[in-house]
Scaffold this active site. Structure first.
Site, PDB file in Angstrom:
ATOM      1  CE1 TYR A  53      57.097  54.557  48.450  1.00  0.00           C
ATOM      2  CE2 TYR A  53      55.846  55.514  49.863  1.00  0.00           C
ATOM      3  CZ  TYR A  53      56.234  54.441  49.182  1.00  0.00           C
ATOM      4  OH  TYR A  53      55.392  53.441  49.222  1.00  0.00           O
ATOM      5  CD1 TRP A  57      55.801  57.881  42.992  1.00  0.00           C
ATOM      6  CD2 TRP A  57      57.465  58.553  44.158  1.00  0.00           C
ATOM      7  NE1 TRP A  57      56.806  56.741  43.041  1.00  0.00           N
ATOM      8  CE2 TRP A  57      57.743  57.278  43.867  1.00  0.00           C
ATOM      9  CE3 TRP A  57      58.376  59.372  45.062  1.00  0.00           C
ATOM     10  CZ2 TRP A  57      58.813  56.457  44.202  1.00  0.00           C
ATOM     11  CZ3 TRP A  57      59.469  58.670  45.780  1.00  0.00           C
ATOM     12  CH2 TRP A  57      59.676  57.313  45.250  1.00  0.00           C
ATOM     13  CB  SER A  58      53.581  61.395  38.539  1.00  0.00           C
ATOM     14  OG  SER A  58      52.606  61.861  37.741  1.00  0.00           O
ATOM     15  CG  ASP A  60      52.384  60.212  45.488  1.00  0.00           C
ATOM     16  OD1 ASP A  60      52.557  59.595  44.608  1.00  0.00           O
ATOM     17  OD2 ASP A  60      52.597  59.814  46.730  1.00  0.00           O
ATOM     18  N   GLY A 195      49.776  53.269  39.731  1.00  0.00           N
ATOM     19  CA  GLY A 195      49.719  53.981  41.297  1.00  0.00           C
ATOM     20  C   GLY A 195      49.195  52.608  42.153  1.00  0.00           C
ATOM     21  CG  ASP A 197      52.871  50.350  42.988  1.00  0.00           C
ATOM     22  OD1 ASP A 197      52.251  51.187  42.278  1.00  0.00           O
ATOM     23  OD2 ASP A 197      53.841  50.809  43.414  1.00  0.00           O
ATOM     24  NE  ARG A 232      57.484  48.487  50.299  1.00  0.00           N
ATOM     25  CZ  ARG A 232      57.048  49.594  49.323  1.00  0.00           C
ATOM     26  NH1 ARG A 232      56.361  50.511  49.663  1.00  0.00           N
ATOM     27  NH2 ARG A 232      57.980  49.660  48.235  1.00  0.00           N
ATOM     28  CD1 TRP A 390      49.913  49.431  46.284  1.00  0.00           C
ATOM     29  CD2 TRP A 390      47.553  50.419  46.180  1.00  0.00           C
ATOM     30  NE1 TRP A 390      49.955  51.206  46.182  1.00  0.00           N
ATOM     31  CE2 TRP A 390      48.557  51.528  46.267  1.00  0.00           C
ATOM     32  CE3 TRP A 390      46.284  50.613  46.409  1.00  0.00           C
ATOM     33  CZ2 TRP A 390      48.316  52.842  46.191  1.00  0.00           C
ATOM     34  CZ3 TRP A 390      45.968  51.909  46.213  1.00  0.00           C
ATOM     35  CH2 TRP A 390      46.719  52.850  46.482  1.00  0.00           C
ATOM     36  CD  GLU A 433      52.956  54.021  51.824  1.00  0.00           C
ATOM     37  OE1 GLU A 433      53.869  53.371  52.623  1.00  0.00           O
ATOM     38  OE2 GLU A 433      53.320  53.615  50.688  1.00  0.00           O
TER      39      GLU A 433
HETATM   40  C1  2M8 Z   1      53.974  53.466  45.589  1.00  0.00           C
HETATM   41  O1  2M8 Z   1      54.709  53.146  44.592  1.00  0.00           O
HETATM   42  C2  2M8 Z   1      56.153  53.108  44.360  1.00  0.00           C
HETATM   43  C3  2M8 Z   1      56.878  52.976  42.884  1.00  0.00           C
HETATM   44  O2  2M8 Z   1      56.408  54.197  42.084  1.00  0.00           O
HETATM   45  C4  2M8 Z   1      57.039  52.273  45.376  1.00  0.00           C
HETATM   46  O3  2M8 Z   1      56.352  51.146  45.836  1.00  0.00           O
HETATM   47  O4  2M8 Z   1      58.428  52.262  45.660  1.00  0.00           O
HETATM   48  C5  2M8 Z   1      52.501  53.540  45.257  1.00  0.00           C
HETATM   49  O5  2M8 Z   1      51.829  53.245  46.358  1.00  0.00           O
HETATM   50  C6  2M8 Z   1      52.439  54.665  44.357  1.00  0.00           C
HETATM   51  O6  2M8 Z   1      50.972  54.924  43.810  1.00  0.00           O
HETATM   52  C7  2M8 Z   1      52.864  55.864  45.125  1.00  0.00           C
HETATM   53  O7  2M8 Z   1      52.698  57.228  43.979  1.00  0.00           O
HETATM   54  C8  2M8 Z   1      54.313  55.923  45.442  1.00  0.00           C
HETATM   55  C9  2M8 Z   1      54.748  57.055  46.237  1.00  0.00           C
HETATM   56  O8  2M8 Z   1      53.749  57.454  47.305  1.00  0.00           O
HETATM   57  O9  2M8 Z   1      54.653  54.638  46.129  1.00  0.00           O
END
Ligand code: 2M8
Length: 472
Positions: A53, A57-58, A60, A195, A197, A232, A390, A433
């Site tokens: 990532y 991210w918002s 986060d 969040g 997802d 994933r 999730w 994570e």
């Molecule tokens: C995850 O989400 C992103 C998409 O926004 C992804 O899977 O690519 C989720 O766990 C989300 O809650 C989190 O904010 C983000 C970055 O940690 O990853």
């Protein structure tokens, strides 16, 4: 190094080496958490993790600001301020703000897929996603202010004054554009907005979405470069995520069009409970800066009534997500059902029902002397998967939210168990994570920012801010 003991006592299942007998270990964890946050910092914000990532991210950033505020008040304020620089003119805070310095193919779907510039309401020259995430930011801002050292109280208040109108605009956006029927609850138009997802909370609805042949341009999943496929979302779910994205993009991210046409339109109890919790935070912030708290108390009250009136299913004794498209309450028993614990006015029988479920074998199984809390999905459900994103694993942000909710309802025993379990998971597996609730193994990214930030907050609660080791 501070020798303060954390306020929480560990639950008996942790055995020797727990916090009660090893307070220095708690301090060492806090120091290690800071190293993770510092390493993931990129200029004016912090990446959730370096490889998987590599953008902002918002929600986060809100969690990260809370953790950082224990030792770097200015950095914590900057984290949130940077995010809100990309707020849309509608008031929406986008789920991702893309970092131009990250390699173009570092994350998929990137700015070229989202094309936020298609909306006249998006910030100019600042590519973002076109959807939002749970509005935890007002609560985070209040926590950041509370942790500010004495000599920064003026700067912190000035910052709250600057943030206040933006936080209000964020909440107003959700109360209007996302609630066109005026039911008092905001709808999400993409699972990424929750969040959580890939949560089974909306499986029935999400699983029905068929991706028409040729709807998606060929793509390569970058997440699988950095994480195991079994951890994933499946390819089928990923295709649905992308299909919803393209529908929203093709509607120019026009809220009225998206809400009217999206095949995914869900009212999530956790998302709305966070909204409510942030309204209470805004009432406090308003009081601090000389604004009127009354509209925020009224807004919280309205969300409270709608949560109970629309999402509490007494036959099941739990809060359920609501599929607005088909007007159905979703049957799956997931962690989102516990979100309304964040409502300080939740009636006692409802709190008792939630706690019963949280302590049941579905969410609190007793396997010999060892168990980990809190799985994100009913461990007895057919689809429970201890490793997949999730769909069963433990995440420290949902633990943190439940910890807050339980404490405000006087359920400190269960709240303490959650902290002890979170500590034990990090001790065993590091700042991963997410974690397998069956054996405590870590999954997804390593050195994940919100795991570091929120563990810091849980361990520092009750201590004086800015007393930790290597205070900067
Ligand atoms: C995850 O989400 C992103 C998409 O926004 C992804 O899977 O690519 C989720 O766990 C989300 O809650 C989190 O904010 C983000 C970055 O940690 O990853």
């Amino acid at each position: 190094m501070s020798q303060d003991r954390p306020t929480s006592s560990p639950s008996s299942h942790l055995g020797s080496g727990d916090l009660a007998t090893a307070p220095r270990t708690a301090d060492a964890l806090v120091v290690a958490a800071r190293e993770v946050l510092d390493a993931n910092r990129s200029g004016r914000y912090t990446r959730p993790s370096q490889a998987l990532y590599p953008h902002q991210w918002s929600w986060d950033s809100a969690f990260i600001a809370v953790g950082r505020s224990w030792y770097d008040a200015e950095g914590a304020r900057l984290e949130l301020e940077t995010l809100f620089e990309a707020q849309w003119d509608t008031g929406m805070v986008p789920s991702i703000v893309f970092d131009a310095a990250a390699p173009p193919d570092a994350y998929f779907p990137g700015p070229d897929v989202w094309q936020s510039e298609r909306s006249p309401m998006a910030p100019r020259g600042r590519p973002t996603s076109g959807i939002t995430q749970p509005p935890i930011h007002a609560r985070a801002a209040l926590e950041v202010h509370r942790h500010a050292p004495q000599d920064q109280s003026t700067a912190s208040l000035a910052w709250l004054e600057r943030m206040y109108p933006r936080l209000v605009a964020q909440q107003r956006y959700l109360a209007t554009a996302r609630d066109p029927r005026g039911i008092g609850l905001a709808a999400i138009v993409h699972p990424w907005e929750s969040g959580l997802d890939d949560s089974p909370a909306w499986d029935r609805d999400f699983g029905r979405i068929e991706v028409p042949g040729g709807a998606l341009a060929p793509y390569r999943r970058r997440d699988l470069d950095h994480a195991t496929a079994a951890d994933r979302p499946t390819d089928a779910d990923y295709a649905r995520f992308l299909y919803l994205l393209t529908l929203e993009r093709d509607a120019g991210y026009d809220d009225a069009r998206v809400v009217a046409t999206s095949p995914f339109l869900i009212v999530d109890p956790l998302f709305n409970a966070i909204r409510l919790w942030s309204e209470h935070a805004l009432a406090e912030i308003a009081g601090l800066i000389g604004a009127d708290p009354a509209p925020h108390r009224a807004a919280a009250c309205r969300i409270h009534d709608a949560l109970i009136g629309e999402l509490w299913v007494s036959r099941r004794q739990r809060f359920c997500a609501w599929d607005l498209r088909r007007d159905q309450r979703e049957p799956e028993d997931t962690v989102v059902s516990f979100g309304p614990l964040l409502d300080p006015d939740l009636p006692r029988p409802v709190v008792a029902a939630i706690c019963r479920e949280l302590e049941s074998p579905s969410f609190h199984p007793r396997r010999g002397g060892l168990h980990y809390l809190v799985p994100t999905y009913d461990e007895r459900a057919a689809g429970f998967d201890p490793e997949r994103y999730w769909r069963g694993p433990i995440w420290l942000n949902t633990n943190w939210l439940l910890w807050h909710g339980l404490r405000q309802h006087g359920r400190s025993g269960l709240a303490d168990e959650i902290v002890a379990s979170s500590v034990e998971l990090v001790r065993r597996s590091g700042f991963r994570e997410y974690f397998d609730p069956l054996d405590g193994s870590g999954h997804g990214s390593s050195n994940f920012s919100w795991s570091a930030a929120l563990l810091t907050d849980m361990l520092m609660a009750g201590r004086s801010p800015h007393t930790m080791a290597n205070n900067g």
